[in-house]
Enzyme design. Structure first.
Site, mmCIF file in Angstrom:
data_model
loop_
_atom_site.group_PDB
_atom_site.id
_atom_site.type_symbol
_atom_site.label_atom_id
_atom_site.label_comp_id
_atom_site.label_asym_id
_atom_site.label_seq_id
_atom_site.Cartn_x
_atom_site.Cartn_y
_atom_site.Cartn_z
ATOM 1 N N GLU A 151 0.833 -1.211 0.000
ATOM 2 C CA GLU A 151 0.000 0.000 0.000
ATOM 3 C C GLU A 151 0.862 1.253 0.000
ATOM 4 O OE1 GLU A 151 -0.193 -2.647 1.934
ATOM 5 O OE2 GLU A 151 -2.209 -3.016 2.683
ATOM 6 N N CYS A 169 -2.353 -2.903 7.049
ATOM 7 C CA CYS A 169 -1.787 -2.796 8.403
ATOM 8 C C CYS A 169 -1.955 -1.365 8.930
ATOM 9 C CB CYS A 169 -0.314 -3.206 8.392
ATOM 10 S SG CYS A 169 0.806 -1.949 7.773
#
Ligand code: THU
Length: 145
Positions: A67, A98
């Site tokens: 990401e 996360c």
């Protein structure tokens, strides 16, 4: 009932192109240590898509999530306003970003309640949230002097 106007109880239409980018990227992941391959794709306001993969290192702590690579690619290209995110892993149910990545996504979200984050796997399972739901009361930077 048309696909563009789903009724109550229908799943959201999602962003098939963005999810396809995330799953294409997943195949390029460099994850020889964890064996957990992650692909991500971000759609920016204006429509442009940027991909990312996790890139691991023998010195484990230097590994970077998919990401963050995707967001940093967008910012490097001059696109700073996040509209939507897709993440593709082999996990079932699909794995959400996360905590560190949630914070990085927040940095570039003009309206976290309007940013959809979708987790998918190549078998077609999907889960979605808003970014606001994934990082409620996050540190926006407005707190800084
Ligand atoms: N990973 C991601 O790329 N994104 C996440 O949101 C969670 C974890 C990567 C980091 C590491 O390379 C591997 O997955 C296992 O943690």
């Amino acid at each position: 009932m048309t696909a563009s106007h789903p009724g109550p109880g229908s799943p959201p239409p999602g962003d098939p192109a963005l999810e396809a980018h995330a799953c294409d990227a997943q195949r390029r992941a460099y994850a020889p240590y964890s064996k957990f391959q992650v692909g991500a794709a971000v759609r920016m306001v204006g429509g442009e898509i940027f991909d990312g993969i996790n890139v691991e290192n023998a010195s484990y702590g230097l590994s970077v999530c998919a990401e963050r690579i995707a967001v940093f690619a967008a910012v490097n290209a001059g696109a700073r306003q996040l509209a939507a995110v897709a993440v593709c892993t082999e996990a079932s149910p699909p794995a959400s970003p996360c905590g560190a990545c949630r914070q990085v996504l927040l940095e570039f979200a003009p309206d976290p309640a309007a940013v959809t984050v979708t987790a998918v796997n190549p078998r077609g399972e999907r889960r979605s949230w808003t970014l606001a739901a994934l990082i409620p009361d996050g540190f926006s930077g407005k707190e800084l002097p």
